[in-house]
Motif scaffolding. Structure first.
Motif, short mmCIF file in Angstrom:
data_model
loop_
_atom_site.label_atom_id
_atom_site.label_comp_id
_atom_site.label_asym_id
_atom_site.label_seq_id
_atom_site.Cartn_x
_atom_site.Cartn_y
_atom_site.Cartn_z
N GLU A 223 50.03 36.79 47.67
CA GLU A 223 51.47 37.04 47.81
C GLU A 223 52.26 36.35 46.71
O GLU A 223 53.14 36.95 46.07
CB GLU A 223 51.91 36.54 49.19
N ILE A 224 51.94 35.09 46.46
CA ILE A 224 52.66 34.33 45.44
C ILE A 224 52.35 34.89 44.05
O ILE A 224 53.26 35.09 43.23
CB ILE A 224 52.29 32.84 45.53
N ALA A 225 51.08 35.16 43.79
CA ALA A 225 50.69 35.67 42.48
C ALA A 225 51.35 37.00 42.17
O ALA A 225 51.82 37.23 41.05
CB ALA A 225 49.16 35.80 42.42
N GLU A 226 51.40 37.88 43.14
CA GLU A 226 51.98 39.20 42.90
C GLU A 226 53.47 39.09 42.56
O GLU A 226 53.97 39.77 41.65
CB GLU A 226 51.79 40.09 44.14
N LEU A 250 42.61 31.91 42.63
CA LEU A 250 42.67 31.77 44.08
C LEU A 250 43.10 33.09 44.73
O LEU A 250 42.56 33.48 45.77
CB LEU A 250 43.65 30.66 44.47
N ALA A 251 44.08 33.75 44.10
CA ALA A 251 44.52 35.04 44.63
C ALA A 251 43.38 36.05 44.59
O ALA A 251 43.19 36.83 45.53
CB ALA A 251 45.72 35.55 43.84
N GLY A 252 42.62 36.04 43.51
CA GLY A 252 41.47 36.94 43.39
C GLY A 252 40.43 36.66 44.45
O GLY A 252 39.81 37.59 45.00
N PRO A 257 43.91 42.24 43.40
CA PRO A 257 43.16 43.09 42.46
C PRO A 257 43.45 42.85 40.99
O PRO A 257 42.69 43.30 40.13
CB PRO A 257 43.58 44.50 42.89
N ARG A 258 44.53 42.16 40.65
CA ARG A 258 44.87 42.00 39.23
C ARG A 258 44.01 40.96 38.53
O ARG A 258 43.90 40.96 37.31
CB ARG A 258 46.35 41.61 39.08
N TRP A 259 43.42 40.04 39.30
CA TRP A 259 42.61 39.01 38.66
C TRP A 259 41.16 39.45 38.56
O TRP A 259 40.61 40.07 39.48
CB TRP A 259 42.65 37.70 39.46
N HIS A 260 40.52 39.16 37.43
CA HIS A 260 39.09 39.34 37.35
C HIS A 260 38.54 38.25 36.44
O HIS A 260 39.28 37.59 35.69
CB HIS A 260 38.70 40.73 36.85
N SER A 261 37.25 38.01 36.53
CA SER A 261 36.64 36.81 35.97
C SER A 261 36.70 36.73 34.45
O SER A 261 36.40 35.69 33.88
CB SER A 261 35.17 36.71 36.42
#
Length: 263
Positions: A223-226, A250-252, A257-261
């Motif tokens: 929620e915060i990341a978005e 942490l959001a990932g 879905p926006r974060w990836h490794s």
């Protein structure tokens, strides 16, 4: 021959993963001091081992005759091993919600709240309605994050030592039905614009507040990341910093879905 006190001291300061199979049998030691030390040490020596035996030992210790043993076991299960989440662990924590020992009772409540177990909500309503509450009960309200607790938390903003104030403020934000606050989200966005993590200490304030919120309510990270990401639209350097941040990771971990490794 090693005395029980010496054994307890040795166990309490043990951080070697290789000691796990040696410590597990000591969960049944006749001396309460040794059992307490085992409850303290087990999360630190778990390492990459499967948690099953450790969790079973801690569940047994959470119902120990000694209150300090129960307290440390509930802290270990409830907070230190909060990623272990199943019905057996939850039921063991729920069994301690009426424990006569204050710290044990509060650690069990926080452990249930961190797992967002519905049994924590009526207990928090009852306890936060009192004039005097424990800081762990405030932490539990923030971890659960239920909007019906917001007014109750607001009633306990005063009278805390300095090191607790930030935790109370975090619980107030986490229970706010309108969200964690535009001031925080705007401040985080500005921190990334300023070049986080190399921003000034003053700019870092909102990051510190965010870490306090996520201490017990990591599931709020998406929620915060978005919302921060939305505030950075069109600002590529800041967006890249944000997507590579601990917040995004942490959001990932919680499905954002926006974060990836690769960030």
């Amino acid at each position: 021959m090693t005395s029980a006190a010496e054994l307890a001291e040795a166990v309490a300061w043990c951080y070697d993963d290789a000691a796990l199979p040696l410590l597990l049998p000591l969960a049944r030691h006749p001396d309460a001091g040794v059992r307490r030390a085992v409850a303290q040490a087990l999360p630190s020596v778990l390492g990459d081992a499967e948690p099953g035996d450790t969790v079973r030992a801690l569940i047994r210790l959470s119902a120990d005759a000694d209150e300090d043993v129960r307290d440390w076991a509930c802290f270990a299960l409830g907070t230190q091993l909060s990623e272990v989440d199943d019905r057996v662990v939850r039921d063991a924590l729920a069994a301690r919600l009426d424990d006569p020992h204050d710290d044990t009772r509060c650690e069990a409540l926080l452990g249930l709240a961190r797992r967002r177990d519905s049994r924590a909500l009526p207990v928090l309503h009852e306890r936060l309605a009192r004039d005097n509450v424990y800081s762990l009960e405030i932490d539990a309200a923030g971890a659960l994050g239920h909007a019906s607790l917001h007014t109750l938390v607001r009633g306990h903003l005063c009278g805390w030592d300095g090191d607790v104030v930030a935790r109370v403020c975090a619980a107030l934000r986490l229970t706010d039905p309108d969200g964690v606050g535009d001031d925080l989200l705007d401040g985080l966005a500005e921190w990334f614009r300023a070049g986080a993590p190399h921003a000034t200490d003053e700019d870092r304030y909102w990051w510190a507040v965010t870490l306090q919120l996520l201490e017990h309510a990591e599931y709020r990270a998406p929620e915060i990341a978005e919302q921060v990401h939305h505030r950075l639209l069109g600002l590529e350097p800041a967006t890249a910093l944000m997507l590579g941040s601990r917040l995004s990771q942490l959001a990932g971990d919680h499905g954002w879905p926006r974060w990836h490794s690769s960030y």
